[in-house]
Scaffold this motif. Structure first.
Motif, PDB file in Angstrom:
ATOM      1  N   PHE A 205      -1.940 -10.773  -8.734  1.00 14.25           N
ATOM      2  CA  PHE A 205      -0.418 -10.161  -8.891  1.00 14.25           C
ATOM      3  C   PHE A 205      -0.398  -9.164  -7.433  1.00 14.25           C
ATOM      4  CE2 PHE A 205       2.205  -6.583  -9.964  1.00 14.25           C
ATOM      5  CZ  PHE A 205       3.331  -7.342 -10.108  1.00 14.25           C
ATOM      6  N   GLU A 206      -1.462  -8.196  -7.410  1.00 16.01           N
ATOM      7  CA  GLU A 206      -1.341  -7.313  -6.347  1.00 16.01           C
ATOM      8  C   GLU A 206      -1.358  -7.614  -4.874  1.00 16.01           C
ATOM      9  OE1 GLU A 206      -3.940  -3.476  -4.600  1.00 16.01           O
ATOM     10  OE2 GLU A 206      -4.710  -4.630  -6.529  1.00 16.01           O
ATOM     11  N   SER A 207      -2.085  -8.944  -4.612  1.00 17.92           N
ATOM     12  CA  SER A 207      -2.099  -9.435  -3.373  1.00 17.92           C
ATOM     13  C   SER A 207      -1.137 -10.475  -3.219  1.00 17.92           C
ATOM     14  CB  SER A 207      -3.474 -10.123  -3.158  1.00 17.92           C
ATOM     15  OG  SER A 207      -3.754 -11.414  -4.051  1.00 17.92           O
ATOM     16  N   ASN A 208      -0.254 -10.973  -3.955  1.00 15.66           N
ATOM     17  CA  ASN A 208       0.920 -11.924  -3.626  1.00 15.66           C
ATOM     18  C   ASN A 208       2.100 -11.391  -4.106  1.00 15.66           C
ATOM     19  OD1 ASN A 208      -0.815 -13.809  -2.947  1.00 15.66           O
ATOM     20  ND2 ASN A 208      -1.702 -14.122  -4.970  1.00 15.66           N
ATOM     21  N   LEU A 209       2.432 -11.485  -5.285  1.00 17.32           N
ATOM     22  CA  LEU A 209       4.027 -11.218  -5.645  1.00 17.32           C
ATOM     23  C   LEU A 209       4.319  -9.653  -5.802  1.00 17.32           C
ATOM     24  CD1 LEU A 209       6.884 -12.292  -6.564  1.00 17.32           C
ATOM     25  CD2 LEU A 209       5.872 -12.495  -8.885  1.00 17.32           C
ATOM     26  N   GLY A 210       3.163  -8.875  -6.133  1.00 17.80           N
ATOM     27  CA  GLY A 210       3.251  -7.442  -6.447  1.00 17.80           C
ATOM     28  C   GLY A 210       3.875  -6.879  -5.302  1.00 17.80           C
ATOM     29  N   ASN A 211       3.599  -6.877  -4.112  1.00 21.77           N
ATOM     30  CA  ASN A 211       4.191  -6.126  -3.218  1.00 21.77           C
ATOM     31  C   ASN A 211       5.436  -6.505  -2.606  1.00 21.77           C
ATOM     32  OD1 ASN A 211       1.730  -4.735  -2.636  1.00 21.77           O
ATOM     33  ND2 ASN A 211       0.711  -6.262  -1.400  1.00 21.77           N
ATOM     34  N   ARG A 212       5.819  -7.417  -3.027  1.00 24.45           N
ATOM     35  CA  ARG A 212       7.268  -8.127  -2.753  1.00 24.45           C
ATOM     36  C   ARG A 212       8.150  -7.488  -3.795  1.00 24.45           C
ATOM     37  NH1 ARG A 212       9.582 -14.281  -3.601  1.00 24.45           N
ATOM     38  NH2 ARG A 212      11.810 -13.792  -2.977  1.00 24.45           N
ATOM     39  N   LEU A 213       7.706  -7.298  -4.984  1.00 26.01           N
ATOM     40  CA  LEU A 213       8.596  -6.692  -6.100  1.00 26.01           C
ATOM     41  C   LEU A 213       8.740  -5.139  -5.801  1.00 26.01           C
ATOM     42  CD1 LEU A 213       7.288  -8.645  -9.163  1.00 26.01           C
ATOM     43  CD2 LEU A 213       9.190  -9.160  -7.739  1.00 26.01           C
ATOM     44  N   GLN A 214       7.592  -4.803  -5.275  1.00 24.04           N
ATOM     45  CA  GLN A 214       7.534  -3.282  -5.086  1.00 24.04           C
ATOM     46  C   GLN A 214       8.370  -2.704  -4.090  1.00 24.04           C
ATOM     47  OE1 GLN A 214       5.904  -1.032  -6.687  1.00 24.04           O
ATOM     48  NE2 GLN A 214       5.363   0.739  -5.556  1.00 24.04           N
ATOM     49  N   ARG A 215       8.577  -3.596  -2.967  1.00 21.68           N
ATOM     50  CA  ARG A 215       9.605  -3.192  -1.967  1.00 21.68           C
ATOM     51  C   ARG A 215      10.996  -3.136  -2.607  1.00 21.68           C
ATOM     52  NH1 ARG A 215       6.312  -6.468   1.357  1.00 21.68           N
ATOM     53  NH2 ARG A 215       7.514  -8.588   0.940  1.00 21.68           N
ATOM     54  N   TYR A 216      11.445  -4.169  -3.419  1.00 24.23           N
ATOM     55  CA  TYR A 216      12.716  -4.021  -4.020  1.00 24.23           C
ATOM     56  C   TYR A 216      12.816  -2.693  -4.990  1.00 24.23           C
ATOM     57  CZ  TYR A 216      14.175  -8.752  -2.456  1.00 24.23           C
ATOM     58  OH  TYR A 216      14.425  -9.835  -1.685  1.00 24.23           O
ATOM     59  N   LEU A 217      11.844  -2.592  -5.627  1.00 27.92           N
ATOM     60  CA  LEU A 217      11.927  -1.306  -6.469  1.00 27.92           C
ATOM     61  C   LEU A 217      12.060  -0.066  -5.714  1.00 27.92           C
ATOM     62  CD1 LEU A 217      11.809  -1.107  -9.474  1.00 27.92           C
ATOM     63  CD2 LEU A 217       9.370  -0.850  -9.493  1.00 27.92           C
ATOM     64  N   LYS A 218      11.300   0.154  -4.396  1.00 29.41           N
ATOM     65  CA  LYS A 218      11.380   1.334  -3.762  1.00 29.41           C
ATOM     66  C   LYS A 218      12.742   1.470  -2.987  1.00 29.41           C
ATOM     67  CE  LYS A 218       6.407   1.825  -2.435  1.00 29.41           C
ATOM     68  NZ  LYS A 218       5.540   2.284  -1.282  1.00 29.41           N
ATOM     69  N   LEU A 219      13.295   0.291  -2.781  1.00 27.44           N
ATOM     70  CA  LEU A 219      14.786   0.183  -2.336  1.00 27.44           C
ATOM     71  C   LEU A 219      15.621   0.597  -3.433  1.00 27.44           C
ATOM     72  CD1 LEU A 219      16.867  -0.326   0.034  1.00 27.44           C
ATOM     73  CD2 LEU A 219      16.907  -2.845  -1.070  1.00 27.44           C
TER      74      LEU A 219
END
Length: 777
Positions: A205-219
């Protein structure tokens, strides 16, 4: 419903002689006074906006700045470095008028700039949380300077919402940190193969989908005031389609040993008055902002805004929280009948004695309920979709809609219960259990579970409340309830014959239906058929309430162990003995150090705690207990400072659903059951009386239903120095759980750990947490 006013201010009919106009001067008089009261509130709100808008400065500081600038100009010095002259060039006035006005404009701009600078400094100071992680003992120089500056900027008396714009925003933890803490939290619950599998899922999850979701959450965190609270309110509470009775709502109890009066109407009079006095303080922002105990550090006050005049209305896919600015009446239920009790007359709040008088009229009213009226409240106890459909079919127009509006727009809901509750009697332990069940669900139809909170007044004078959970968390209601009980007993008081104090206006209209002489609600046969009790859900709840009197936080603190950590470790030991293993454990922690913060989860079943429980009979268990205590407190600190696990993972899951992508890791994490759900009820948030000098006036606290069908719900309140009250719930339908058995295990676990720690030398290393802040803060 009861009525103190006519439904309309005037009526007119067409006659052969023309229009016959019939004015109701009493109603017009009430409308006039209601309007005056409304305008006073508007003026008060505008005044408060100005005061809190310039905090930590004061409005009068503007005059000081203006005088200082004019004085320097009089001394032929230009503090503006030419800005006043530039402003003067754009003003079409005489020379002297231009100078004065430009100086005023510059002074105002300078004053506003200073306010913004002070608020920015205050926000930076409130963003510092390292003080919470410092051990008891020497304080770092950084923290000492921080405390001094914070006290300096907080020296002015603030209003309830003065700190709101200065509170920091909840930070978004990094994916790596959250996953690392998550894996650490589940390690004692998983076998080696299961833990290896979960580690692989987390890494993927960390290496794939996680970073993408994290960017939306930071936005979202950059844009929104709080990146968690709105989604938490909607998806955890409002979108739930199951019953909120037992599953979501919670309760609060009366004093344990004292009942101020045995007269039901009198207790209702003082309780309602105290609640309305609290509402007045909230409206005027006269309440002191809540703070971390023993410190000057403020907590977010946003949850107070929807405390009164609020209801949860059902929808097809999601419910909606509706809030009205004001309400001049409360809704009252007694023996199957709904009444409207006006609490203002000619613009003034009725005295406690007058409210008692009106309540007694309701109690003495012999009229029977209309067909279907008695069990109408059962609609709020069941599934949300059927309630929405019934509402749409039967309550969308006419008298039914008007009657439902009266209940939902009320300041709060009051039930005059025809039962007696409390500890006293031949079976005090069983009476407390029945008292808890009564407050949690009652008869399933004699409470209005959709209201922000409902007050229950019993026949013998005991009282309690049932609160809806979506609009606020338990500490906010606990603050309200503590004020109510203290005001009732120590400020309002009773006469020698146990009645409310004050005079009665005998001209008050007799309570009756708000639609003339007819009763509320015209219900069809099908609607009446649906008013069934939610008995299966209510009868399945096994409640056990018991006060633990062997010792309290006083003795625990002498061992230099956090009382909360001591209790949480005892709960783990009790569960291990009860079920033969460990489980995922939920402890609620607040995040109100941040703006619009609500709660975070402390995963109390940690590696250190499990190691201690397993080694209890060994040689190293005392050392392991201290490690477990400090580990638990560190988890608590991290949750309070925005470094928790579960809210971050929850928001990542919500983002994944918006994006239409699935994460096996998040899906598994969010589906894990909380078989042990715990919460501590705060006490002495309001210093209205000294519990040491009034030891009988101790609170029982409150409780909630079990979160998992095969688990326990445990609420506890640390009362004074020598008592801890516990509320345990489970379900009879689960053969593996028993609230009384688990309560006995809690009792034994507390005693065993105390016996273990009391035998240890007192020179052991200290352990301290946020429940015991340093005095110098």
């Amino acid at each position: 419903m009861a009525e103190a006013h006519q439904a309309v201010a005037f009526q007119f009919t067409i006659t052969p002689e023309g229009i016959d106009l019939q004015l109701s001067y009493q109603a017009l008089n009430q409308i006039y006074h209601s309007g005056v009261r409304s305008w006073k509130r508007r003026v008060s709100r505008m005044r408060n906006r100005v005061i809190k808008g310039v905090y930590p400065a004061s409005p009068s500081s503007w005059l000081f700045v203006v005088i200082a600038i004019l004085a320097t100009l009089y001394m032929r010095s230009d503090p503006s470095m030419g800005l006043i002259d530039k402003i003067q060039q754009h003003l079409p006035l005489s020379s002297q008028g231009q100078t004065m006005l430009s100086a005023l404009v510059f002074s105002t701009l300078l004053w506003l700039s200073l306010i913004l600078a002070l608020r920015f400094c205050l926000k930076l100071l409130l963003s510092y949380h390292q003080w919470m992680f410092e051990m008891h003992g020497p304080v770092s120089n950084t923290t000492k300077v921080w405390v001094t500056l914070l006290r300096l900027l907080s020296s002015r008396k603030p209003l309830l919402y003065s700190y709101q714009t200065s509170l920091p925003h909840l930070p978004v933890p990094t994916i790596k940190d959250t996953l690392s803490r998550y894996l650490q939290s589940v390690r004692p619950l998983l076998s080696d193969p299961a833990y290896k599998r979960m580690t692989e899922l987390a890494n993927g999850f960390e290496s794939n989908l996680g970073n993408r979701l994290q960017r939306y959450l930071k936005l979202k965190a950059l844009w929104a005031t709080n990146y968690v609270s709105d989604w938490w309110e909607e998806y955890i509470y409002l979108r739930s389609r199951g019953p909120i009775m037992v599953n979501s709502n919670y309760y609060g109890m009366d004093f344990l040993f004292v009942t101020p009066t045995s007269v039901q109407a009198a207790r209702a009079g003082n309780t309602i008055t105290a609640l309305l006095l609290y509402r007045r303080k909230v409206n005027r922002e006269e309440l002191k902002p809540s703070r971390v105990p023993g410190t000057v550090i403020p907590l977010c006050a946003a949850q107070y805004e929807r405390m009164f005049n609020t209801t949860r209305t059902p929808g097809l896919e999601t419910d909606v929280l509706q809030h009205w600015q004001d309400s001049e009446y409360v809704a009252v239920y007694h023996k199957g009948r709904f009444f409207r009790l006006w609490v203002y007359n000619a613009g003034r709040l009725l005295s406690p004695r007058e409210i008692e008088h009106q309540i007694q009229r309701i109690l003495d009213d012999p009229s029977p309920p209309l067909p279907g009226e008695e069990r109408l409240g059962a609609l709020t106890a069941g599934d949300r979709v059927p309630w929405h459909q019934m509402r749409k079919q039967y309550f969308s127009s006419g008298i039914n809609k008007r009657s439902l509006d009266i209940i939902e727009r009320a300041a709060f809901f009051v039930t005059l219960d025809d039962e007696e509750q409390g500890m006293k009697g031949d079976d005090p332990a069983g009476n407390l259990d029945r008292y808890a069940k009564s407050l949690l669900h009652g008869k399933c139809y004699d409470r209005w579970f959709d209201k922000s909170f409902s007050i229950v007044i019993y026949k013998n004078g005991k009282n309690g409340l049932n609160a809806e959970h979506s609009w606020a968390d338990a500490p906010t209601i606990a603050h309200l309830w503590e004020f109510t009980l203290a005001t009732d007993a120590f400020q309002l008081g009773y006469t020698d014959d146990e009645h409310c104090k004050g005079d009665v206006d005998r001209m008050l209209p007799h309570p009756r239906s708000c639609c003339g002489t007819s009763r509320l609600f015209v219900l069809g046969p099908k609607c009446q058929y649906k008013h069934n009790e939610k008995g299966n859900l209510a009868d399945d709840v096994d409640c056990h309430v018991f006060p633990f009197r062997e010792f309290g936080k006083g003795r625990v603190k002498k061992l230099r162990v956090s009382p909360d950590a001591f209790i949480q470790i005892s709960l783990q030991l009790a569960y291990y003995r009860d079920r033969g293993g460990f489980c995922l454990t939920y402890e609620a922690s607040m995040t109100r150090l941040f703006r619009e913060g609500r709660t975070e989860t402390v995963r109390s079943c940690s590696n250190e705690t499990c190691a201690f429980v397993k080694a209890l009979e060994g040689e190293q268990c005392r050392r392991l207990l201290r490690l477990a205590s400090e580990g638990h407190q560190n988890l608590y600190r991290m949750a309070m400072t925005g470094a928790g696990i579960d809210r971050h993972l929850f928001c990542l899951y919500v983002v994944s659903k918006y994006l239409g992508v699935d994460s096996p890791f998040l899906k598994e994490v969010l589906s894990e059951p909380w078989r042990l759900s715990t919460s501590q009820t705060p006490i002495q948030q309001i210093e209205l009386f000294d519990i040491k000098n009034h030891p009988d006036y101790i609170s029982l606290g409150g409780g909630f239903g079990p979160v998992a069908d095969d688990g326990y719900g445990v609420s506890y309140i640390i009362v004074g120095e020598d008592m801890i009250n516990f509320h345990v719930s489970s379900k009879y339908s689960c053969k593996e759980t028993d609230s009384h058995r688990f309560g006995a295990e809690i009792h034994k676990a507390l005693q065993d750990i105390m016996a273990l720690m009391s035998a240890e030398p007192k020179s052991a290393a200290p352990s301290r947490g946020p429940s015991q802040p340093k005095k110098q803060l």
